[in-house]
Design an enzyme around this catalytic site. Structure first.
Site, PDB file in Angstrom:
ATOM      1  N   CYS A  77       0.733  -1.205  -0.237  1.00  0.00           N
ATOM      2  CA  CYS A  77      -0.119   0.090   0.151  1.00  0.00           C
ATOM      3  C   CYS A  77       1.149   1.206  -0.052  1.00  0.00           C
ATOM      4  O   CYS A  77       1.871   1.376   0.694  1.00  0.00           O
ATOM      5  CB  CYS A  77      -0.846  -0.190   1.336  1.00  0.00           C
ATOM      6  SG  CYS A  77      -1.968   1.430   1.214  1.00  0.00           S
ATOM      7  N   CYS A  85      -0.094   5.047   6.869  1.00  0.00           N
ATOM      8  CA  CYS A  85      -0.840   5.046   8.209  1.00  0.00           C
ATOM      9  C   CYS A  85      -0.005   4.277   9.097  1.00  0.00           C
ATOM     10  O   CYS A  85       0.549   3.148   8.994  1.00  0.00           O
ATOM     11  CB  CYS A  85      -1.986   4.258   8.134  1.00  0.00           C
ATOM     12  SG  CYS A  85      -3.352   5.058   6.771  1.00  0.00           S
ATOM     13  N   CYS A 134      -0.684   0.470  10.302  1.00  0.00           N
ATOM     14  CA  CYS A 134      -0.995  -0.593   9.373  1.00  0.00           C
ATOM     15  C   CYS A 134       0.055  -1.358   9.010  1.00  0.00           C
ATOM     16  O   CYS A 134       1.183  -0.742   8.623  1.00  0.00           O
ATOM     17  CB  CYS A 134      -1.609  -0.088   8.315  1.00  0.00           C
ATOM     18  SG  CYS A 134      -2.304  -1.225   6.947  1.00  0.00           S
ATOM     19  N   CYS A 188     -17.048  -9.417   4.163  1.00  0.00           N
ATOM     20  CA  CYS A 188     -16.422  -7.947   3.678  1.00  0.00           C
ATOM     21  C   CYS A 188     -15.122  -8.417   2.821  1.00  0.00           C
ATOM     22  O   CYS A 188     -14.183  -9.164   3.199  1.00  0.00           O
ATOM     23  CB  CYS A 188     -15.768  -7.827   5.132  1.00  0.00           C
ATOM     24  SG  CYS A 188     -17.308  -7.226   6.313  1.00  0.00           S
ATOM     25  N   CYS A 200     -20.148  -6.488   1.908  1.00  0.00           N
ATOM     26  CA  CYS A 200     -19.506  -5.176   2.170  1.00  0.00           C
ATOM     27  C   CYS A 200     -18.173  -5.033   1.423  1.00  0.00           C
ATOM     28  O   CYS A 200     -17.345  -6.037   1.762  1.00  0.00           O
ATOM     29  CB  CYS A 200     -19.280  -4.863   3.581  1.00  0.00           C
ATOM     30  SG  CYS A 200     -18.687  -3.347   4.330  1.00  0.00           S
ATOM     31  N   CYS A 213     -20.626   1.723   6.683  1.00  0.00           N
ATOM     32  CA  CYS A 213     -19.895   1.065   7.806  1.00  0.00           C
ATOM     33  C   CYS A 213     -18.809   1.782   7.932  1.00  0.00           C
ATOM     34  O   CYS A 213     -17.898   1.869   7.001  1.00  0.00           O
ATOM     35  CB  CYS A 213     -19.689  -0.396   7.343  1.00  0.00           C
ATOM     36  SG  CYS A 213     -18.669  -1.190   8.389  1.00  0.00           S
ATOM     37  N   ARG A 236     -19.388  -3.465  16.366  1.00  0.00           N
ATOM     38  CA  ARG A 236     -18.815  -4.892  16.050  1.00  0.00           C
ATOM     39  C   ARG A 236     -17.408  -4.940  16.686  1.00  0.00           C
ATOM     40  O   ARG A 236     -16.729  -3.974  16.389  1.00  0.00           O
ATOM     41  CB  ARG A 236     -18.537  -5.083  14.636  1.00  0.00           C
ATOM     42  CG  ARG A 236     -17.884  -6.268  13.793  1.00  0.00           C
ATOM     43  CD  ARG A 236     -17.612  -6.280  12.726  1.00  0.00           C
ATOM     44  NE  ARG A 236     -19.180  -5.889  11.826  1.00  0.00           N
ATOM     45  CZ  ARG A 236     -19.070  -5.117  10.621  1.00  0.00           C
ATOM     46  NH1 ARG A 236     -17.728  -4.713  10.125  1.00  0.00           N
ATOM     47  NH2 ARG A 236     -20.269  -4.931  10.109  1.00  0.00           N
TER      48      ARG A 236
END
Length: 397
Positions: free
Chosen positions: A65, A69, A72, A109, A142, A202, A272
């Protein structure tokens, strides 16, 4: 101490909490935390009864990626030794999802690393969703693909996507501390695009990243105002090789308080318990179901979760039922179930064997405003996922 029972009465009558009241609830002493949970549980049972919604993650593309962040394991320049692979083929993605559905998952998901999808990526996900819905017409799908461009949410909806996940992750005031390659407003904009396209929003957060309690309340208030239908609460998993390596700011009781306040801030929303629950809630996971009505089954994107059969047993033993199970194997699975017993999975390939566990990390000095000091860190850093999507090893489902 703010009386949680009186606040629950107000919420049941359609009222809402002030930020100051939420902050006081977060500061509930350890010896009064179960009282707070009992008060919040009234809201959970009013709106969701004794059901638990089971969700299942499929990582369509992992690692590499370009975002930075800090939390992550897939970030730019990560030193975490995670799986890295490009897009799964549609048949493989559907096969992975089918494992979770067979174990009782009501929602799948589909997640892909990266800043956001290209139009070609949207088409690719569309083909996966079409095949998945053909095989499992009742399952919710999702998508979580990053920042969306104009028209992409509509295209996802047209091929059968029901919901879109894009977490705010933390408070606006804390966001510059965790990411510099995109902004908080970018995230809010993507949630708005999903809503405008008719997708169920979400959006949740990650706790334990050095945010103050005031910032945690700020983030929860933003999620309430965003009106997300489901709110995943992740607990920081401090992977080796990331800037937040060795950060341990949470105790099991603090996690319970956070979940209880999330329920009281968003009384009728799906709360969740997500990544990191095993490491931070530990033996209090079943009690967390008194306020949360949803969880992810089995493994996460780059880390291993609790045994899927153990998850289902935990739900049953705590007096809850899997939403939509209706006597299906998902509600009656036991730890001996071959489909979910990790001991029945084939051994990892030599090139994906799990590295030896690291020694216990030193607790971080990062700021924490919780009522008690952080508990000692777990015995090892997060276990890297070496099974399921992107491997030849059976998934944990």
């Amino acid at each position: 101490m703010t009386e949680p029972e009186l606040l629950t009465d107000r919420l049941l009558g359609g009222g809402r909490l002030t930020d100051h009241e939420c902050l006081e609830l977060l500061h509930t002493p350890d010896d009064a935390t179960f009282r707070l949970v009992a008060a919040a549980s009234r809201l959970r049972r009013q709106h969701f009864g004794a059901t638990v919604k089971v969700n299942y993650l499929v990582s369509l593309k992992t690692g590499l990626c370009p975002e930075d962040c800090t939390y992550c394991s897939q970030r730019l320049g990560t030193g975490a030794e995670i799986l890295k692979y490009t897009w799964l083929k549609p048949e493989e993605a559907v096969a992975q999802a089918s494992h979770g559905i067979a174990a009782g998952a009501r929602r799948v998901c589909l997640v892909a690393s990266g800043t956001g999808p290209t139009d070609r990526d949207v088409d690719r996900v569309g083909r996966i969703v079409t095949r998945l819905k053909s095989d499992h017409p009742d399952v919710e799908v999702c998508a979580c693909l990053g920042l969306l461009k104009e028209g992409q949410a509509e295209r996802l909806g047209s091929c059968g996507v029901d919901a879109y996940n894009h977490n705010l992750n933390t408070a606006r005031s804390h966001y510059p501390e965790i990411c510099s390659t995109h902004t908080y407003d970018d995230r809010v904009d993507t949630v708005g695009r999903a809503v405008d396209a008719g997708l169920s929003p979400c959006s949740g957060l990650i706790v334990g990243m050095g945010e103050s309690d005031e910032q945690l309340v700020e983030a929860l208030a933003a999620l309430r105002d965003l009106d997300a239908d489901s709110v995943p609460v992740n607990f920081l998993m401090p992977f080796d090789g990331t800037p937040l390596e060795g950060t341990w700011n949470l105790t099991p009781l603090a996690c319970l308080r956070i979940l209880a306040v999330a329920r009281m801030m968003c009384p009728d929303k799906e709360i969740r318990i997500a990544a990191g629950r095993e490491m931070h809630l530990r033996s209090l996971q079943p009690l967390a179901l008194e306020v949360a009505n949803s969880l992810f089954l089995g493994d996460y994107l780059t880390s291993e979760g609790q045994g899927a059969a153990d998850d289902l047993t935990m739900i049953r033993d705590a007096g809850f039922t899997v939403l939509g199970a209706d006597g299906s194997p998902a509600s009656t699975a036991s730890p001996a179930s071959p489909a979910a017993d990790r001991s029945t999975a084939p051994a990892p390939r030599a090139d994906t064997a799990r590295p030896a566990a690291s020694p216990p990390p030193t607790p971080s000095a990062a700021r924490t405003d919780s009522a008690t000091a952080p508990a000692p860190a777990p015995a090892a850093t997060p276990a890297i996922r070496r099974r399921g999507a992107g491997t030849d090893v059976a998934p944990n489902a």
